[in-house]
Motif scaffolding. Structure first.
Motif, PDB file in Angstrom:
ATOM      1  N   UNK A   1      -9.506   2.142  -4.650  1.00 30.52           N
ATOM      2  CA  UNK A   1      -8.419   1.180  -4.821  1.00 30.52           C
ATOM      3  C   UNK A   1      -8.356   0.265  -3.607  1.00 30.52           C
ATOM      4  N   UNK A   2      -7.824  -0.926  -3.839  1.00 28.71           N
ATOM      5  CA  UNK A   2      -7.641  -1.938  -2.802  1.00 28.71           C
ATOM      6  C   UNK A   2      -6.259  -2.549  -2.992  1.00 28.71           C
ATOM      7  N   UNK A   3      -5.622  -2.944  -1.897  1.00 25.95           N
ATOM      8  CA  UNK A   3      -4.348  -3.645  -2.020  1.00 25.95           C
ATOM      9  C   UNK A   3      -4.058  -4.458  -0.783  1.00 25.95           C
ATOM     10  N   UNK A   4      -3.205  -5.464  -0.938  1.00 23.47           N
ATOM     11  CA  UNK A   4      -2.839  -6.298   0.203  1.00 23.47           C
ATOM     12  C   UNK A   4      -1.531  -5.794   0.806  1.00 23.47           C
ATOM     13  N   UNK A   5      -1.169  -6.337   1.957  1.00 20.08           N
ATOM     14  CA  UNK A   5       0.011  -5.840   2.680  1.00 20.08           C
ATOM     15  C   UNK A   5       1.037  -6.927   2.961  1.00 20.08           C
TER      16      UNK A   5
ATOM     17  N   UNK B   1       4.757  -5.063   1.174  1.00 17.91           N
ATOM     18  CA  UNK B   1       4.671  -4.347   2.451  1.00 17.91           C
ATOM     19  C   UNK B   1       5.008  -5.250   3.634  1.00 17.91           C
ATOM     20  N   UNK B   2       5.283  -6.530   3.384  1.00 17.80           N
ATOM     21  CA  UNK B   2       5.871  -7.449   4.359  1.00 17.80           C
ATOM     22  C   UNK B   2       5.103  -7.507   5.669  1.00 17.80           C
ATOM     23  N   UNK B   3       3.767  -7.509   5.570  1.00 16.41           N
ATOM     24  CA  UNK B   3       2.953  -7.532   6.777  1.00 16.41           C
ATOM     25  C   UNK B   3       2.767  -8.906   7.383  1.00 16.41           C
ATOM     26  N   UNK B   4       3.172  -9.964   6.681  1.00 15.21           N
ATOM     27  CA  UNK B   4       3.057 -11.314   7.207  1.00 15.21           C
ATOM     28  C   UNK B   4       1.846 -12.042   6.648  1.00 15.21           C
ATOM     29  N   UNK B   5       1.796 -13.373   6.824  1.00 18.50           N
ATOM     30  CA  UNK B   5       0.717 -14.175   6.248  1.00 18.50           C
ATOM     31  C   UNK B   5      -0.659 -13.689   6.697  1.00 18.50           C
ATOM     32  N   UNK B   6      -1.507 -13.384   5.728  1.00 15.96           N
ATOM     33  CA  UNK B   6      -2.870 -12.971   6.037  1.00 15.96           C
ATOM     34  C   UNK B   6      -2.999 -11.604   6.657  1.00 15.96           C
ATOM     35  N   UNK B   7      -1.959 -10.781   6.577  1.00 12.72           N
ATOM     36  CA  UNK B   7      -2.083  -9.429   7.143  1.00 12.72           C
ATOM     37  C   UNK B   7      -3.185  -8.665   6.407  1.00 12.72           C
ATOM     38  N   UNK B   8      -3.872  -7.759   7.097  1.00 14.11           N
ATOM     39  CA  UNK B   8      -5.060  -7.123   6.517  1.00 14.11           C
ATOM     40  C   UNK B   8      -4.725  -6.233   5.328  1.00 14.11           C
ATOM     41  N   UNK B   9      -5.706  -6.074   4.481  1.00 12.52           N
ATOM     42  CA  UNK B   9      -5.568  -5.257   3.276  1.00 12.52           C
ATOM     43  C   UNK B   9      -5.869  -3.796   3.593  1.00 12.52           C
ATOM     44  N   UNK B  10      -5.732  -2.952   2.578  1.00 11.74           N
ATOM     45  CA  UNK B  10      -6.085  -1.534   2.710  1.00 11.74           C
ATOM     46  C   UNK B  10      -7.013  -1.146   1.568  1.00 11.74           C
ATOM     47  N   UNK B  11      -7.769  -0.101   1.794  1.00 10.32           N
ATOM     48  CA  UNK B  11      -8.563   0.459   0.701  1.00 10.32           C
ATOM     49  C   UNK B  11      -8.414   1.972   0.690  1.00 10.32           C
ATOM     50  N   UNK B  12      -8.545   2.508  -0.512  1.00  7.55           N
ATOM     51  CA  UNK B  12      -8.474   3.944  -0.765  1.00  7.55           C
ATOM     52  C   UNK B  12      -9.816   4.375  -1.334  1.00  7.55           C
TER      53      UNK B  12
END
Length: 410
Positions: free
Chosen positions: A227-231, A235-246
């Motif tokens: 899985x992949x998702x943005x933050x 998740x309120x990480x801010x503009x262009x904050x890095x994504x995560x993968x599972x």
């Protein structure tokens, strides 16, 4: 406002009864009259985040300098990944990591999954999937000589178990699906679709960009592979904050991720002549972790853990249900149509309202400090972030949508 069965309380009354209403004050801008309907594209920052970022510049970066890598920064991708897994994904530790953008991580996982299924000949995905997902799949198919098999979907809905089963052939390599459809907010039956793909011999790669932080997800329990998702949305990480993968434990040693950089190596600071992958989820790293981009999401994750994603989901369902009721009351006479699932069990955290004038309406609303999103061909999308959106804000925004539709109709 009129009092009907669909709107049993005033906006003020609904806010007073909302158990999560007080959390709204923690967000920058919540004190202003601006109406923000785009929390599923970019979440508001928390007030505490400004202090955290300033402290980082003065103390961690400015004071510790390069020592920060050994003291904390090198472990941030896995530490934050485990937090995302625990708070949002239903994932045990050691399976989630923060790195790169959503697009880069989609490529890494899709290409690795294809290579792990050399007997497969097709990548299966739906025609209304998010553009990045479709474009990455097209590129991987070209690289690997594979064929794309398209799941035909209702644009107001999404991929059903029946539609996926009908699209699968006898040689699928990977099925690429979105948990919540970016346009309609269709909430896919993740466990059922995962099981169908596995029965056909395919790996499953889920895009969680529009569900992480607003829809509870049990990846381990459902047997999800990847899985992949943005933050930067819920998740309120801010503009262009890095994504995560599972990456599920069972696949971590088998998958060979294709962008082999020094941070994914077993001993990165040995600077060895040949790449040897790190053990476990760290092998999904490529380059230097985006430390500054990681900082803001820690505050929202802490808040989500305090509140609980189940409570966030309950508020999300209540908000979208009320939005549908008020949209029908206020906008029905103008021919506005709901282009999202009416069943809350099949709907994520946003919804789309269709009308031929919605492009012009969206532009006019932005000038009036009402910020929805427009999605072609004629959809106005309401992204209602549960912790930062009030019922009063929702009502005021929909009233202004009505005003703009009436103005355009004159």
């Amino acid at each position: 406002m009129t009092s009907t069965a669909a709107t049993p309380a005033t906006p003020a009354g609904l806010d007073a009864a909302d158990p999560l209403a007080a959390y709204r004050d923690r967000y920058v801008g919540s004190e202003t009259p601006l109406v923000y309907f785009d929390g599923n594209s970019l979440g508001r920052p928390l007030r505490v985040t400004a202090a955290r970022l300033a402290e980082f510049v003065d103390e961690a970066w400015g004071g510790r300098l390069i020592r920060g890598w050994d003291e904390e920064w090198l472990e941030l991708p896995t530490r934050l990944g485990d937090t995302i897994g625990r708070v949002c994904l239903g994932a045990a530790p050691g399976q989630t990591i923060v790195a790169d953008s959503t697009t880069v991580l989609l490529y890494k996982l899709l290409r690795a999954a294809v290579d792990a299924r050399p007997e497969g000949r097709t990548i299966v995905l739906d025609r209304d999937n998010f553009p990045t997902d479709r474009y990455v799949a097209q590129g991987v198919a070209r690289e690997c000589g594979l064929t794309l098999r398209w799941v035909e979907v209702d644009p107001d809905g999404g991929v059903t178990p029946e539609a996926l089963a009908a699209a699968l052939d006898d040689e699928p390599a990977v099925v690429l699906l979105s948990h919540v459809a970016y346009r309609s907010a269709w909430l896919a039956d993740l466990p059922a679709l995962t099981a169908i793909a596995h029965d056909a011999g395919a790996l499953v790669l889920w895009d969680l960009c529009h569900s992480a932080g607003v829809v509870p997800t049990a990846l381990d329990e459902a047997g999800v592979d990847l899985a992949v998702g943005c933050t930067y949305k819920y998740l309120n990480g801010g503009p262009g904050s890095p994504a995560f993968c599972y990456v599920a434990d069972r696949w971590q040693e088998e998958l060979a991720q294709p962008v082999t950089g020094w941070m994914g190596a077993a001993l990165p600071f040995e600077m060895g002549p040949d790449f040897q992958p790190a053990q476990g989820i760290r092998r999904m790293l490529s380059g230097t972790p985006p430390v500054v981009g990681i900082l803001a999401m820690r505050d929202q994750l802490a808040l989500l853990e305090e509140v609980g994603v189940d409570a966030v989901r309950a508020k999300s369902v209540a908000l979208t249900e009320q939005a549908i009721a008020w949209a029908e009351e206020l906008l029905g006479e103008h021919g506005v149509r709901l282009a999202s699932p009416r069943d809350p069990d099949r709907r994520g955290g946003h919804l789309t309202l269709d009308h031929p004038d919605m492009r012009a309406v969206t532009a006019a609303l932005w000038d009036r400090d009402v910020i929805p999103d427009f999605r072609a061909p004629q959809g106005l999308r309401l992204g209602l972030s549960p912790l930062s959106t009030s019922y009063d804000e929702l009502w005021r925004g929909l009233e202004l949508v009505r005003e703009e539709l009436a103005r355009l109709a004159r």
